[in-house]
Design a protein around this motif. Sequence first.
Motif, PDB file in Angstrom:
ATOM      1  N   THR A 259       0.820  -1.213   0.000  1.00  0.00           N
ATOM      2  CA  THR A 259       0.000   0.000   0.000  1.00  0.00           C
ATOM      3  C   THR A 259       0.858   1.269   0.000  1.00  0.00           C
ATOM      4  OG1 THR A 259      -0.125  -0.155   2.421  1.00  0.00           O
ATOM      5  CG2 THR A 259      -1.918  -1.141   1.152  1.00  0.00           C
ATOM      6  N   HIS A 260       2.038   1.216   0.622  1.00  0.00           N
ATOM      7  CA  HIS A 260       2.894   2.394   0.691  1.00  0.00           C
ATOM      8  C   HIS A 260       3.529   2.697  -0.666  1.00  0.00           C
ATOM      9  CE1 HIS A 260       2.342   2.062   5.010  1.00  0.00           C
ATOM     10  NE2 HIS A 260       2.816   0.820   4.982  1.00  0.00           N
ATOM     11  N   VAL A 261       4.051   1.670  -1.330  1.00  0.00           N
ATOM     12  CA  VAL A 261       4.614   1.874  -2.664  1.00  0.00           C
ATOM     13  C   VAL A 261       3.525   2.325  -3.630  1.00  0.00           C
ATOM     14  CG1 VAL A 261       5.804   0.746  -4.588  1.00  0.00           C
ATOM     15  CG2 VAL A 261       6.423   0.176  -2.228  1.00  0.00           C
ATOM     16  N   HIS A 262       2.340   1.780  -3.469  1.00  0.00           N
ATOM     17  CA  HIS A 262       1.208   2.178  -4.312  1.00  0.00           C
ATOM     18  C   HIS A 262       0.899   3.665  -4.142  1.00  0.00           C
ATOM     19  CE1 HIS A 262      -2.880   2.549  -5.779  1.00  0.00           C
ATOM     20  NE2 HIS A 262      -3.318   2.751  -4.551  1.00  0.00           N
ATOM     21  N   ARG A 263       0.844   4.113  -2.919  1.00  0.00           N
ATOM     22  CA  ARG A 263       0.506   5.513  -2.653  1.00  0.00           C
ATOM     23  C   ARG A 263       1.610   6.457  -3.115  1.00  0.00           C
ATOM     24  NH1 ARG A 263       1.982   8.319   1.750  1.00  0.00           N
ATOM     25  NH2 ARG A 263       2.583   6.362   2.768  1.00  0.00           N
ATOM     26  N   ILE A 264       2.864   6.113  -2.836  1.00  0.00           N
ATOM     27  CA  ILE A 264       3.971   7.004  -3.187  1.00  0.00           C
ATOM     28  C   ILE A 264       4.162   7.073  -4.699  1.00  0.00           C
ATOM     29  CG2 ILE A 264       6.468   7.318  -2.990  1.00  0.00           C
ATOM     30  CD1 ILE A 264       6.263   6.101  -0.177  1.00  0.00           C
ATOM     31  N   SER A 275      -3.566   4.673 -10.585  1.00  0.00           N
ATOM     32  CA  SER A 275      -4.013   3.300 -10.354  1.00  0.00           C
ATOM     33  C   SER A 275      -4.910   3.241  -9.130  1.00  0.00           C
ATOM     34  CB  SER A 275      -2.814   2.366 -10.178  1.00  0.00           C
ATOM     35  OG  SER A 275      -2.023   2.797  -9.082  1.00  0.00           O
ATOM     36  N   LYS A 276      -5.690   2.172  -9.068  1.00  0.00           N
ATOM     37  CA  LYS A 276      -6.677   2.055  -7.995  1.00  0.00           C
ATOM     38  C   LYS A 276      -6.212   1.180  -6.837  1.00  0.00           C
ATOM     39  CE  LYS A 276     -10.537   2.596 -11.224  1.00  0.00           C
ATOM     40  NZ  LYS A 276     -11.779   1.983 -11.788  1.00  0.00           N
ATOM     41  N   ASN A 277      -5.269   0.280  -7.075  1.00  0.00           N
ATOM     42  CA  ASN A 277      -4.826  -0.629  -6.017  1.00  0.00           C
ATOM     43  C   ASN A 277      -3.367  -1.001  -6.258  1.00  0.00           C
ATOM     44  OD1 ASN A 277      -4.837  -2.976  -7.901  1.00  0.00           O
ATOM     45  ND2 ASN A 277      -7.055  -2.649  -7.822  1.00  0.00           N
ATOM     46  N   GLU A 280      -2.512  -2.985  -9.547  1.00  0.00           N
ATOM     47  CA  GLU A 280      -2.448  -2.156 -10.757  1.00  0.00           C
ATOM     48  C   GLU A 280      -1.164  -1.339 -10.796  1.00  0.00           C
ATOM     49  OE1 GLU A 280      -5.849   0.268 -11.268  1.00  0.00           O
ATOM     50  OE2 GLU A 280      -7.283  -1.407 -11.446  1.00  0.00           O
ATOM     51  N   THR A 281      -0.732  -0.863  -9.637  1.00  0.00           N
ATOM     52  CA  THR A 281       0.513  -0.105  -9.574  1.00  0.00           C
ATOM     53  C   THR A 281       1.703  -0.979  -9.937  1.00  0.00           C
ATOM     54  OG1 THR A 281      -0.406   1.322  -7.849  1.00  0.00           O
ATOM     55  CG2 THR A 281       1.987   1.268  -8.064  1.00  0.00           C
ATOM     56  N   ALA A 284       1.779  -1.419 -13.663  1.00  0.00           N
ATOM     57  CA  ALA A 284       2.146  -0.174 -14.348  1.00  0.00           C
ATOM     58  C   ALA A 284       3.635   0.130 -14.197  1.00  0.00           C
ATOM     59  CB  ALA A 284       1.306   0.983 -13.804  1.00  0.00           C
ATOM     60  N   LEU A 285       4.202  -0.137 -13.038  1.00  0.00           N
ATOM     61  CA  LEU A 285       5.631   0.102 -12.839  1.00  0.00           C
ATOM     62  C   LEU A 285       6.479  -0.867 -13.649  1.00  0.00           C
ATOM     63  CD1 LEU A 285       5.769   0.758  -8.977  1.00  0.00           C
ATOM     64  CD2 LEU A 285       6.065   2.435 -10.805  1.00  0.00           C
ATOM     65  N   GLU A 286       6.054  -2.103 -13.717  1.00  0.00           N
ATOM     66  CA  GLU A 286       6.821  -3.109 -14.454  1.00  0.00           C
ATOM     67  C   GLU A 286       6.789  -2.876 -15.959  1.00  0.00           C
ATOM     68  OE1 GLU A 286       5.370  -6.911 -13.320  1.00  0.00           O
ATOM     69  OE2 GLU A 286       6.404  -6.920 -11.374  1.00  0.00           O
TER      70      GLU A 286
END
Length: 351
Positions: A259-264, A275-277, A280-281, A284-286
Amino acid sequence: MLSTIMTSPYFAHSRSVTSRRRNLLTSSPLGSKLTRTSRNPREGVKEEETETDLSSRAATHGSPQQAATHPQPEASPQRAHGRRRRQLKVEYDVADGASPVKTERWRPPEWTKQFELIREMRKGRDAPVDDMGAEKCYDTEAPAHVRRFQVLVSLMLSSQTRDQVTAAAMQKLRAHGCSAGNILATDDDTLGKLIYPVGFWRRKVQYLKRTSAVLQGDFGGDIPHSVEGLVRLPGVGPKMAHLAMDIAWDQVSGIGVDTHVHRISNRLGWLRKPSKNPEETRKALEEWLPSCPSAFKSSPAKRPKSERPPQSLSPTSSSKTKTEPGSDDERMEKEATSPASRTRNIKSKVS
């Protein structure tokens, strides 16, 4: 009378013309053709026409003797309906070792500068995860397959749990004997006391028992050597699988996103669109991160329902475990907000 006519200059001139004409016909290839044609009595008329054409051709291009002395350039071959078109061969100069042009993939415009700032901020390595993370929680003296199993267990316990609490639970498990066989031989109450107070400890007791049964039966107590195999285990999601591949197998297979990597990542603008979760993040990063070997590859398949371990392996067969989409933490949060989970928490506080 006959002798007078034959000796007349007129007939002498006619004989000379006739002899020259015969010499002309017999000295050229076309003359042989005309000679053969003249032998056919039905085509006698054509002889005069051909001879006329031959005379006009000789006047234009000269006599055969002149043609032999000054040969004329051969005419280019022609098609039946016109001149043959000249075909042009187009070639391109290709430099040695040149690679085909590739389209540039999307990348955040400021990501390199931001990444260097984050690296500068973290070079002190003063976060709890640096000393209490999954790479610090296994027994370095244990056999290799036991070490890898302990890495996976610490990752399963770390979901929705502070690093300090996870490290304390792993110390108690290692003192008890943290291997797939020992976990299966430990009853649920004792195992719950060993890992308490990690987040969702009751649920994690079930995950540990079921996962240990699969690993003991199918892998000899070791863990799978692929992300696809790891995500099929109960309680293991993509984040844990990629971290286990890195720490246990020393192989970078993807990005572990919580959740932290997703938010940052969303706040830094490291995604093409919000992204929503966390799952998905991660995808998208990969898609663009250069240091990720999973970029432009399909994500691992989720564990099908038909391949779930039998309910008899679970200590509480009446409880149904689902593999929810999203990250491991998101799945834990959904289970925590369920009515059954709230009832269990109330009973636990009362007791």
